[in-house]
Design an enzyme around this catalytic site. Sequence first.
Site, PDB file in Angstrom:
ATOM      1  N   GLU A  40     -20.784 -27.681  13.714  1.00 49.45           N
ATOM      2  CA  GLU A  40     -21.494 -26.990  12.625  1.00 49.45           C
ATOM      3  C   GLU A  40     -21.412 -27.783  11.320  1.00 49.45           C
ATOM      4  O   GLU A  40     -20.333 -28.221  10.927  1.00 49.45           O
ATOM      5  CB  GLU A  40     -20.893 -25.599  12.423  1.00 49.45           C
ATOM      6  CG  GLU A  40     -21.707 -24.734  11.457  1.00 49.45           C
ATOM      7  CD  GLU A  40     -21.095 -23.356  11.229  1.00 49.45           C
ATOM      8  OE1 GLU A  40     -19.902 -23.174  11.537  1.00 49.45           O
ATOM      9  OE2 GLU A  40     -21.813 -22.463  10.737  1.00 49.45           O
ATOM     10  N   LYS A 112     -29.140 -19.564  11.896  1.00 50.88           N
ATOM     11  CA  LYS A 112     -27.972 -18.699  12.148  1.00 50.88           C
ATOM     12  C   LYS A 112     -28.278 -17.259  11.750  1.00 50.88           C
ATOM     13  O   LYS A 112     -28.636 -16.973  10.610  1.00 50.88           O
ATOM     14  CB  LYS A 112     -26.789 -19.232  11.355  1.00 50.88           C
ATOM     15  CG  LYS A 112     -25.452 -18.566  11.627  1.00 50.88           C
ATOM     16  CD  LYS A 112     -24.334 -19.339  10.892  1.00 50.88           C
ATOM     17  CE  LYS A 112     -22.960 -18.785  11.189  1.00 50.88           C
ATOM     18  NZ  LYS A 112     -21.895 -19.635  10.577  1.00 50.88           N
ATOM     19  N   CYS A 149     -21.740 -20.708  15.406  1.00 49.80           N
ATOM     20  CA  CYS A 149     -20.436 -20.189  14.949  1.00 49.80           C
ATOM     21  C   CYS A 149     -20.278 -18.662  14.986  1.00 49.80           C
ATOM     22  O   CYS A 149     -20.040 -18.116  16.050  1.00 49.80           O
ATOM     23  CB  CYS A 149     -20.119 -20.751  13.576  1.00 49.80           C
ATOM     24  SG  CYS A 149     -18.342 -20.722  13.208  1.00 49.80           S
TER      25      CYS A 149
END
Lengths: 290, 290
Positions: A40, A112, A149
């Site tokens: 990330e 995300k 994540c």
Amino acid sequence: MKTALIQQPFNIDKETTRAKTVEMVSKAAQLGAELVVLQELHQGPYFCQYESTDLFGLAEGYEEDIVFWSEIAKKDSVVLVTSLFEKRAPGLYHNTAVVFEKDGSVAGKYRKMHIPDDPGFYEKFYFAPGDLGFEPIDTSVGRLGVLVCWDQWYPEAARLMALRGAEVLIYPTAIGWFDADSEDEKRRQRDAWITVQRGHAVANGLPLIAVNRVGFEKDKSGVLDGIRFWGSSFVCGPQGEIIAQASEEKEEILFCDIDLARSEEVRRWWPFLRDRRIDAYEGLLKRFID
Amino acid sequence: MKTALIQQPFNIDKETTRAKTVEMVSKAAQLGAELVVLQELHQGPYFCQYESTDLFGLAEGYEEDIVFWSEIAKKDSVVLVTSLFEKRAPGLYHNTAVVFEKDGSVAGKYRKMHIPDDPGFYEKFYFAPGDLGFEPIDTSVGRLGVLVCWDQWYPEAARLMALRGAEVLIYPTAIGWFDADSEDEKRRQRDAWITVQRGHAVANGLPLIAVNRVGFEKDKSGVLDGIRFWGSSFVCGPQGEIIAQASEEKEEILFCDIDLARSEEVRRWWPFLRDRRIDAYEGLLKRFID
């Protein structure tokens, strides 16, 4: 699917860190990798440790970053999963995974969706929640369920990728400990992180790739000491079985040959998708049911 | 919450097996257990190894079973989670967990929602899918998210219980190996079973109790050899950390003191419920998205 995971520390600045990444991608390709996954926000520090409007400047290079990584994917002829700080419009930013095809074209991107906000991880300040949904990205090596994540704690995200035909789940990640935490607490956190993702693999009958950064990054605001990223990047198979795992502290390329055909076999034994009670899941669309 | 899990083999017949269960529940209560959890269909053999209309006769005792276990719960003053073969109407049967309060009253019941059907596990023949939804059961020891066996592979079930305020997830279970499977395959299956459940604990910040039967039960139809139930009953905390685990082969009472207050602490660190993207989960209500 010959895969390489690049686990590395942030090193001095963007140029130095990127040069190292490029070297590792190239080495991975030379050794046969067709799919290379980066961690990330791999181009810089994990800058979300404190809130500063100046740091939005890191996203100014987004268009140039796309060109840069496109050229790397093309040069090395790999499908490349990158994780970039996207400037979409003035004052509007995302944490975005951009996937490049072997010819350098953009295969797709994922913004995300689940954004954390904890002491030391102030992502809600920097990133608008994704608006592209949970859509797998088609590439020459397979249909990739790319998530990022914090998404890895959400079974919903993994399931939606599976329901849309993803053949593998992929998580670029930046997670670590605070040195002040007890050893027991550190073990529980790392184990929980591995376990919940292995659980997604099991529940969906899919292999899973998680790439985490490694090394210590100081909190420049001085409020906290900083984060020690715990590495431990791994690949598991569709029964959740670990098939490759990196160290907690070292920079490394983790190679793994993933057999996408095994999912069909496992899902015949464990046909979980068949028996979902979709007539009784409506509550999942609520924040809480009270 | 002082808890006891009763892991046992089927022994000769209903009366003999039940007598042993009663003895173990009594012992658990004497040693301080307030909550006692029994394994799936604990009164008899795991009869779903083949399909026979005669076996519906096993459900004829359902009303008497309720009276029987009510008296045990009252005698020992424990909250008791049982798993019974429910005859609801002529030709209509369920796999039902009935929870008794310390005074012997029925606190609530849960009819297994996800019904498997695999060679050796022909449950779709015997059990109509549950129609009570995923509703936790309130008791004097806490709000119990009782689910049954195959449900344990479904993150949706665990999540819905959490969203409805369950304080602990509880799974009476009957799962095992076929002896013909390789040792590697057996390990993968058992690990997957443990992992996916620990994953539910992590994703929801809840402790979890799984009680599995143990011992070998022959397939009387002769089609397969039979199932060797792998025991391994366990309790994990809200970070998925194992806090108690039984053996793979032995009858035993597994004691565990579960701290329900810890969920609040863990959920403050990892506030997953806060960040769910309920605006983007609609696809979860579909079988597949194509």
